[in-house]
Design a protein around this motif. Structure first.
Motif, PDB file in Angstrom:
ATOM      1  N   ARG B  29      13.139 111.402  45.670  1.00 38.88           N
ATOM      2  CA  ARG B  29      14.417 110.709  45.754  1.00 38.88           C
ATOM      3  C   ARG B  29      14.250 109.254  45.388  1.00 38.88           C
ATOM      4  O   ARG B  29      13.157 108.703  45.457  1.00 38.88           O
ATOM      5  CB  ARG B  29      14.974 110.823  47.182  1.00 38.88           C
ATOM      6  N   ASN B  32      15.530 102.132  47.348  1.00 41.04           N
ATOM      7  CA  ASN B  32      15.646 100.722  46.992  1.00 41.04           C
ATOM      8  C   ASN B  32      14.348 100.020  47.409  1.00 41.04           C
ATOM      9  O   ASN B  32      13.923 100.128  48.558  1.00 41.04           O
ATOM     10  CB  ASN B  32      16.859 100.137  47.729  1.00 41.04           C
ATOM     11  N   VAL B  46      10.059 104.599  54.059  1.00 41.57           N
ATOM     12  CA  VAL B  46      11.459 104.497  53.645  1.00 41.57           C
ATOM     13  C   VAL B  46      12.386 104.714  54.837  1.00 41.57           C
ATOM     14  O   VAL B  46      12.249 105.677  55.587  1.00 41.57           O
ATOM     15  CB  VAL B  46      11.783 105.524  52.537  1.00 41.57           C
ATOM     16  N   HIS B  47      13.314 103.775  55.003  1.00 50.53           N
ATOM     17  CA  HIS B  47      14.291 103.848  56.098  1.00 50.53           C
ATOM     18  C   HIS B  47      15.691 103.610  55.527  1.00 50.53           C
ATOM     19  O   HIS B  47      15.918 102.600  54.866  1.00 50.53           O
ATOM     20  CB  HIS B  47      13.951 102.777  57.142  1.00 50.53           C
ATOM     21  N   ALA B  48      16.599 104.534  55.774  1.00 47.17           N
ATOM     22  CA  ALA B  48      17.998 104.414  55.325  1.00 47.17           C
ATOM     23  C   ALA B  48      18.103 104.067  53.836  1.00 47.17           C
ATOM     24  O   ALA B  48      18.952 103.282  53.419  1.00 47.17           O
ATOM     25  CB  ALA B  48      18.749 103.389  56.170  1.00 47.17           C
ATOM     26  N   GLY B  49      17.198 104.655  53.045  1.00 47.67           N
ATOM     27  CA  GLY B  49      17.261 104.467  51.599  1.00 47.67           C
ATOM     28  C   GLY B  49      16.516 103.251  51.076  1.00 47.67           C
ATOM     29  O   GLY B  49      16.493 103.003  49.880  1.00 47.67           O
ATOM     30  N   PHE B  50      15.894 102.489  51.958  1.00 44.78           N
ATOM     31  CA  PHE B  50      15.151 101.290  51.554  1.00 44.78           C
ATOM     32  C   PHE B  50      13.686 101.400  51.948  1.00 44.78           C
ATOM     33  O   PHE B  50      13.380 101.826  53.066  1.00 44.78           O
ATOM     34  CB  PHE B  50      15.711 100.039  52.257  1.00 44.78           C
TER      35      PHE B  50
END
Ligand code: SF4
Lengths: 359, 77
Positions: B29, B32, B46-50
């Motif tokens: 995936r 950011n 990776v946390h919450a997409g970052f």
């Protein structure tokens, strides 16, 4: 690569703790720590060794206040598209949850991260999209990062971000229970590093250990705390060196500093905790839902919203009782019929207790 | 909420804003990466997409040894 499941080592740590014959109470502030402790039976095991460990206010969904939930409910009711992280939508407000509002036709979206909420705003230019930003220092930089880029003008943030160290201080200042040591949250510490905790050890003489999330990490953290205590020391140690750097993540800290300023905010179960919340700086007021929709929110401002009747989440979050000591636990309050947020959130100690202890 | 998942960076876009991350179980995936300094091959959390941190592989491999050392040094004191 990061498997830390060495049974022999675990047994060795436990027997060493047991030998020291202590009677101590530790607090951690992280749902993932609680999950590891309860899932692996470590809470029970350590209790037999004289170490009680409880979860304090370490669940972002749980510490969100009834007022913040009503703010979101009002936005949904007024036709905005509201978005937030998974469990938050199920937390009961005074009469509704966001999930109920969704069934009644309001536009409520669950997102994995703030960037998904920005995409929703980009793809529906005619709608006002509000993101309820919850989370501690782990999550706040993601909000900051998005606001530092050009987000669409129909996007705004209801900042419910909070930071951990002032809450630790509040617990100690309230003096309701004696805490012999804190286990500090690994991923919050990934961002802030070691230093922000130091005043706690200095001013209150309480030892602290930053810990990772494997069973061995937590056992090791407990042993390090016990070891400090038996030597009469109180400092901040870092057990999670493979991830947490002394200075934390400086880029992320800078993003937070650029976007947020500290604010005095209430936490569920607590009075106002000085400088424990993150509000958007004036520069970002165009994205600040509380400023942008100030007139709309006015109707909530002189009202008081109470915790659900009978719910003891406040006592659970202050570490005064364990979840099972709440009379509603497991009967009136279950994950399918949650009364308070500690049963809603998978990081809430009531939910964790219910899931792993066969109710 | 504060959960963060480790993965390996397989590619980074030109602007250095997003990377494709392999989570080892077949899922890949985008994340950011503007809050960290990374290169291809790095392991990140990776946390919450970052991505919130680059993992130190050497430290990770040495963790258990470090624990054993700490436990035995206490015996000597
Ligand atoms: S069991 Fe339910 S009602 Fe009791 S404290 Fe937990 S969430 Fe609140």
């Amino acid at each position: 690569m990061f498997s830390l499941r060495d049974k022999n080592l675990a047994n060795e740590i436990v027997s060493k703790i047991k030998k020291l014959d202590v009677n101590l109470k530790f607090m951690h502030v992280c749902g993932t720590h609680q999950d590891t402790l309860v899932k692996n039976g470590l809470d029970v095991l350590l209790k037999k060794c004289g170490v009680k460990i409880g979860q304090g206010p370490g669940c972002p969904v749980c510490v969100t206040t009834p007022m913040e939930i009503e703010e979101m409910l009002l936005f949904a009711q007024n036709g905005k598209t509201v978005s937030t992280f998974g469990d938050m939508v199920n937390v009961p407000g005074e009469t509704h949850s966001l999930q109920n509002m969704k069934t009644e036709g309001c536009d409520v979206r669950t997102v994995y991260g703030i960037e998904d909420a920005v995409s929703i705003a980009r793809n529906s230019k005619d709608k006002d999209v509000v993101f309820m930003a919850i989370g501690f220092e782990t999550t706040a930089p993601t909000t900051a990062s998005v606001l530092l880029k050009n987000s669409p003008s129909n996007f705004s943030v209801l900042s419910c971000h909070r930071i951990i160290p002032p809450a630790l201080k509040a617990i100690l200042d309230m003096g309701e229970l004696k805490i012999d040591g804190f286990i500090e949250p690994g991923h919050v510490s990934t961002i802030i590093g070691v230093k922000p905790y130091e005043f706690i050890s200095k001013e209150y003489n309480v030892p602290q250990v930053i810990a990772g999330f494997e069973p061995i990490d937590l056992l090791m953290a407990v042993w390090m705390l016990v070891h400090q205590i038996t030597r009469g020391e109180a400092s901040v140690e870092n057990e999670y060196v493979r991830v947490v750097k002394e200075d934390g993540n400086i880029k992320a800290q800078k993003a937070m500093d650029d976007v947020f300023e500290l604010a005095d905010v209430k936490w569920r179960g607590f009075p106002v905790i000085p400088k424990s919340g993150l509000k958007l700086k004036d520069k970002f007021e165009g994205y600040d839902a509380r400023k942008k929709y100030e007139d709309e929110l006015q109707e909530l401002r002189n009202r008081e919203f109470k915790e659900p009747p009978g719910c003891l989440c406040g006592d659970v979050l202050r570490g005064l009782i364990s979840s099972k000591e709440c009379p509603l636990f497991g009967n009136k309050c279950t994950p399918n019929t949650p009364v308070g947020p500690c049963m809603v959130s998978i990081e809430g100690s009531c939910n964790i207790e219910y899931r792993y202890t066969n109710y | 909420m504060c959960l963060a998942i480790p993965g390996k960076i397989v590619s980074i876009d030109k602007e250095k804003e997003y990377a494709t991350v392999d989570y080892g179980d077949g899922t890949k995936r985008k994340a950011n990466v503007s809050l960290v300094d990374v290169k291809i091959g790095d392991y990140i959390l990776v946390h919450a997409g970052f991505a919130i941190q680059v993992l130190d592989e050497k430290e990770a491999n040495e963790t258990l040894d470090l624990f054993r050392e700490m436990l035995s040094s206490e015996e000597e004191t």
